[in-house]
Design an enzyme around this catalytic site. Sequence first.
Site, PDB file in Angstrom:
ATOM      1  CE1 TYR A   1      -6.818  -1.383   7.225  1.00  0.00           C
ATOM      2  CE2 TYR A   1      -5.968  -0.791   5.068  1.00  0.00           C
ATOM      3  CZ  TYR A   1      -5.836  -0.805   6.440  1.00  0.00           C
ATOM      4  OH  TYR A   1      -4.728  -0.244   7.016  1.00  0.00           O
TER       5      TYR A   1
ATOM      6  CG  ASP B   1      -3.099   8.413   8.208  1.00  0.00           C
ATOM      7  OD1 ASP B   1      -3.287   8.902   7.082  1.00  0.00           O
ATOM      8  OD2 ASP B   1      -2.974   7.186   8.414  1.00  0.00           O
TER       9      ASP B   1
ATOM     10  CD  GLU C   1      -2.998  -0.842   2.374  1.00  0.00           C
ATOM     11  OE1 GLU C   1      -2.757   0.019   3.245  1.00  0.00           O
ATOM     12  OE2 GLU C   1      -3.949  -1.642   2.456  1.00  0.00           O
TER      13      GLU C   1
END
Lengths: 274, 461
Positions: A183, A69, A58
Amino acid sequence: MATLAVVSSTLGLSDTFSKLKHDGKVAFIPYITAGDPDLSTTAEALKILDTCGSDIIELGVPYSDPLADGPVIQAAATRALARGTNLDSILDMLKQVIPQLSCPIALFTYYNPILKRGVEKFMITVKEVGVHGLVVPDVPLEETELLRQEASKHNIELVLLTTPTTPRERMKAIVEATEGYLYLVSSIGVTGARASISGKVQSLLQEIKAESSKPVAVGFGISTPEHVKQMAEWGADGVIVGSAVVKILGDAMSPEEGLKKLEEFTKSLKSALI
Amino acid sequence: MAFSSSSSNLTAYTATAITKPSSSPVIRFNKASTFRPKPISISCVMTQQSTNSSAAAVEDTAALRPDPLGRFGKFGGKYVPETLMYALSELETAFRALATDYEFQKKLDGILRDYVGRESPLYFAERLTEHYKRPNGEGPEIYLKREDLNHTGAHKINNAVAQALLAKKLGKERIIAETGAGQHGVATATVCARFGLKCIIYMGAQDMERQALNVFRMRLLGAEVRAVHSGTATLKDATSEAIRDWVTNVETTHYILGSVAGPHPYPMMVREFHAVIGKETRKQALEKWGGKPDVLVACVGGGSNAMGLFHEFVEDKEVRMIGVEAAGFGLDSGKHAATLTKGEVGVLHGAMSYLLQDDDGQIIEPHSISAGLDYPGVGPEHSFLKDIGRAEYHSITDEEALEAFKRLSRLEGIIPALETSHALAYLEKLCPTLPNGAKVVLNCSGRGDKDVHTAIKHLQV
């Protein structure tokens, strides 16, 4: 419209998983942020990750406001942006590097940069350099229609995310719509290494597998060979390691040192899956 | 007299289920503007049919502000990490339930009256009106909606109290918020003190320096103020950090978002909590001159005070609505916050809306002398109102705002917030074009005590 220069001869994401499943293996999927410390180091890092046995890589496109994040990847993005890293320069680099890789690349990017370019144009340009997949963490299922349409038109697999807070019915809809893999976010939070991975992941994996046979890769927080081994034991089809890898490159005194440490670390993570 | 007996200020966010008589004709308006009561179905987005039927549905949903997915036309939506999706739908369900929760409404009503000090006056600004009279004695009449008189000195408290009550209903004991100038942070810290909630405010490190007084106030009120150093260390980064905190602590925490921005249901919810401004204005206008306002003027940062005033009147087509953004050093300087004038459509902090971005889609740091307008995005409903031509958006420079700051102080003895000064400055351009006797209602969204340090640096008084 046909696209020229499909330069990648690797398998796509789903096909990679099919092959691994056939061989009884779990996918090792590292993540790095493009442009930190600089794009030429990223190019080298991609090659190292590939030769050390990554099954999919990725690659993060740095963004000014990365909501999903934590501090490590935020800092990497800020450094990369300060150096002038942008999508065009990343694609230029990938054009050179992807032909040298044996594993497929999935781009990890927030939605606004895609919108700015134009969704269709974005898909065309990333396909041209050989990118196989896409992960967009700030577009929920309800808003993915346009993305999925354009991605599928251009043979890009759009990976969707599910989390511990996602109700079961919704998780079902997500896994039905995802391409490449599902995911599974391991914890309630943003990216960043954690001391341990919640046992809830094990039951979530079971729930997902009861609904679908699509491959599931677990990410967020995984940072040691022990974690990697545990995910495989719990039934994950793939294990994603991001911040821990990014930190090695970011903390290093020099790009050379970073790449060297990256190689050692990657090998230790990969060995947990053998 | 604080409120009319029909508690008309509360019906703004109730669904059509409420049949209480209202002193203002809002019922038909609510039908057009509230969300559908049935739960959001994921499958309707998933199937192929959805794209085909959407053309027919466009006519329908264009009237919905917002539609079931939280969209105002193409704007709005919920562009957030999946981790937050459940919390957002939980929040929406709880908010919807308020429509029939008379206990909640009574409690909120009481707090707005006795703690916040509502209803705020609609004040005829005699000398300001005189200032805009033309040589032949004609000119518009200027009225100020005095949100500056609320507890904490701005409109922000309307939303903060309601959301604090909502958080308690949800059983969330921990509150987080972002703040730019500090006014929303102060309002949030205030209500957390009032309701005994743990409070954490995220503020850009740069902003903390220029609004040190507000930082002190928040800490005095018992809140923890966390400096955000990432990105540009200003409001947009504080907002991103607050969202990350929420992603991480979503099960225990409620995020009191300070404006009509962010993911659905926030733009709708925050608008409804501020809609009391417009509702009171309608009633007060009727009492004062037996009619409606002709023009509404308000400053726009995220857009909450403007939506609070405008919402009531959106369906009254003859009422003109003007939003005023910050042009900073000038629209061509690259240092401004005029999102609706110079921005492009994109996704920021969960919503599709106009925003200030560079060629790569990276979010740009804006500039305005007023921290409250210094946001590179804008509420999606404003983007929608601009696109359909229902509202107009203009901009005012730092210098023009400072002039207006002085002018209101001198002419009316009211020191306005620098944010509000942008709306006031626009009167210079607007009033010469208005017919005699036109009724202008300007939202005096805050008082300027917090801005004296900035003013001292820039003004000779």
